[in-house]
Scaffold this active site. Structure first.
Site, PDB file in Angstrom:
ATOM      1  CD  GLU A 215      53.670   7.484 -25.102  1.00 31.92           C
ATOM      2  OE1 GLU A 215      54.863   7.233 -24.770  1.00 31.92           O
ATOM      3  OE2 GLU A 215      53.103   8.535 -24.823  1.00 31.92           O
ATOM      4  CB  CYS A 249      56.656  10.348 -23.891  1.00 27.56           C
ATOM      5  SG  CYS A 249      55.527  10.649 -25.273  1.00 27.56           S
TER       6      CYS A 249
END
Length: 472
Positions: A215, A249
């Protein structure tokens, strides 16, 4: 940090855990639920200590943000898995391959999963993957970030209190320990962090053919269509851009707006920040930047952009400073007139800075996004169904959210993950269970072994049947 484990220490821990996993046999539903519920209890019992550690690591972190994003959301993920794991574990029947034969798919645990978690949400991005890892019947080794040392040390203490070391072990150490950790022969490895480090992790894992879930973030765009309400788009974008001071993120990395809306965008942004944060520097609800290095990096991005022609608009309320090194707080900024040669348009920002690009033709945003690496998420504001459909099918991103930002991350029924440069593999809910499970085909042959006999020599008497197949 002293007495850090070396590579041989890490290998010894993993060997012990693998032996224990094999000796214990597959974890039944009750044990899986127990591990998930103990994870929940660890967070509930110690939430205040965790919040205090998080704030100490950040210098200042909003208590509400910690409770919502790091703790409550994580508990929800773990409880969701506990409620559904018995159903997920069931063998999946398939169509019978032939008379008298049986076939199905068995849901088999992988073994020991490694998790390298980051600093921005240290609990969520450690126990979030564990919701799938434990549901799938695995055990895990966790390497939390050295950038949040108090939280990581507390996590190590708490895990040792709630779990047997062969169920879940925590490895503390700096980046060198993290590098060694990524070389271990796990049955699966999960890494959350930057694209640059993700490449090193994947390269190290490849030496042992360890499958990876990465990720990695990237530059997630916000597209504002001609028919969108600009004030709504600004408020919903800045809500997430200011959360954790943009250290997410999935945080919006830039906006693409019609040129005619630019003036109203600036007005709406100033008003929204003033209403949300009458003060920033002295406000405990506004989170600091995690470290001096990251603070300086963000200030340098501002300076580089200004030197190359960008117009900087500080959204600091009143006469407050745009940034303060002592508190490591940076006011939200809009950056107008940005160009591709600016560092801020090349790097993932991870802070409260928002570049704004304008466009005049409706096809420009899609072309711009497609000319760059695929983002972890894309956010589209607009009500025209045909234009929304065109954007959805014409761009590729880890997720797409329409008329909001980051909403998908808290929906347990949706997969969470990136694509291309923003990552690979997805978890959350049943998607996490599947990610950390081996879907093992099982076949029981019929008594006469018919499907085997067709492969047995001599073949002359079997040739007419296969020729008939091709001639039909």
């Amino acid at each position: 940090m002293t007495d850090q484990p070396n590579l041989e220490d890490l290998r010894a821990i993993l060997r012990t855990m693998k032996r224990a996993h094999l000796c214990a046999g597959p974890a039944d539903a009750r044990l899986r639920q127990d591990r998930l519920q103990r994870s929940v209890q660890l967070i509930r019992d110690n939430y205040q200590a965790i919040i205090d550690a998080l704030s100490a690591d950040f210098g200042n972190r909003s208590t509400y943000q910690s409770m919502v994003a790091d703790l409550a959301t994580t508990i929800k993920m773990l409880e969701h898995s506990a409620a559904h794991v018995e159903q997920w574990m069931q063998a999946e029947p398939v169509e019978s391959p032939g008379p008298g034969m049986q076939a199905w798919i068995e849901q088999q645990p992988l073994g020991v999963v490694g998790i390298i978690s980051p600093w921005n949400f240290p609990i969520n991005l450690a126990f979030g993957p564990l919701a799938g890892v434990f549901a799938a019947g695995n055990t895990a080794m966790l390497k939390p970030s050295e950038l949040t040392p108090r939280t990581s040390e507390l996590l190590g203490e708490l895990v040792a209190r709630y779990f047997d070391p062969n169920e879940l072990s925590v490895v503390l150490g700096d980046a060198r320990v993290g590098q060694a950790f990524s070389t271990l022969a796990f049955d699966h490895l999960v890494f959350t962090g930057s694209t640059t480090v993700g490449k090193h992790v994947m390269r190290a894992a490849a030496e042992n053919l360890v499958p990876v879930t990465l990720e990695l973030g990237g530059k997630s765009p916000v597209v504002v269509a001609e028919d969108a309400d600009i004030r709504t788009a600004v408020e919903r974008t800045l809500t997430i851009k200011l959360f954790n001071a943009g250290q997410i993120c999935l945080s919006p990395d830039y906006m693409l707006v019609p040129r005619k809306h630019l003036e109203l965008l600036v007005i709406a942004a100033k008003q929204f920040v003033a209403d949300s944060f009458p003060s920033l520097l002295r406000n405990p609800e506004y989170t600091s930047i995690i470290s001096q290095r990251h603070f300086e990096r963000l200030v340098d991005l501002l300076k580089d952009a200004e030197q190359k022609g960008a117009t900087l608009i500080s959204l600091a309320p009143g006469s407050e400073l745009a940034f303060d090194a002592q508190s490591r707080k940076i006011a939200p900024h809009l950056l107008l007139d940005v160009t591709e040669d600016m560092d801020i348009m090349q790097e993932e920002i991870f802070g409260p800075l928002l570049p704004v690009r304008t466009y005049t033709h409706a096809d420009e945003p899609m072309a711009y996004i497609n000319a760059h690496p695929r983002p972890l998420a894309a956010y589209y504001f607009g009500d025209d169904a045909a234009q929304r459909r065109s954007f959805m099918t014409g761009t590729t991103s880890g997720a797409l959210v329409i008329n909001d930002v980051m909403t998908h991350a808290s929906i347990d029924s949706l997969p969470f993950g990136g694509v291309g440069a923003s990552g690979m593999g997805a978890y959350h809910g049943v998607h996490g269970f599947r990610r950390f499970t081996h879907a093992k085909p099982v076949v029981v042959q019929s008594e006469d072994g018919a499907s085997n006999l067709r492969l047995r020599a001599p073949y002359a008497d079997k040739l007419p049947a296969i020729e008939a197949f091709f001639n039909n």
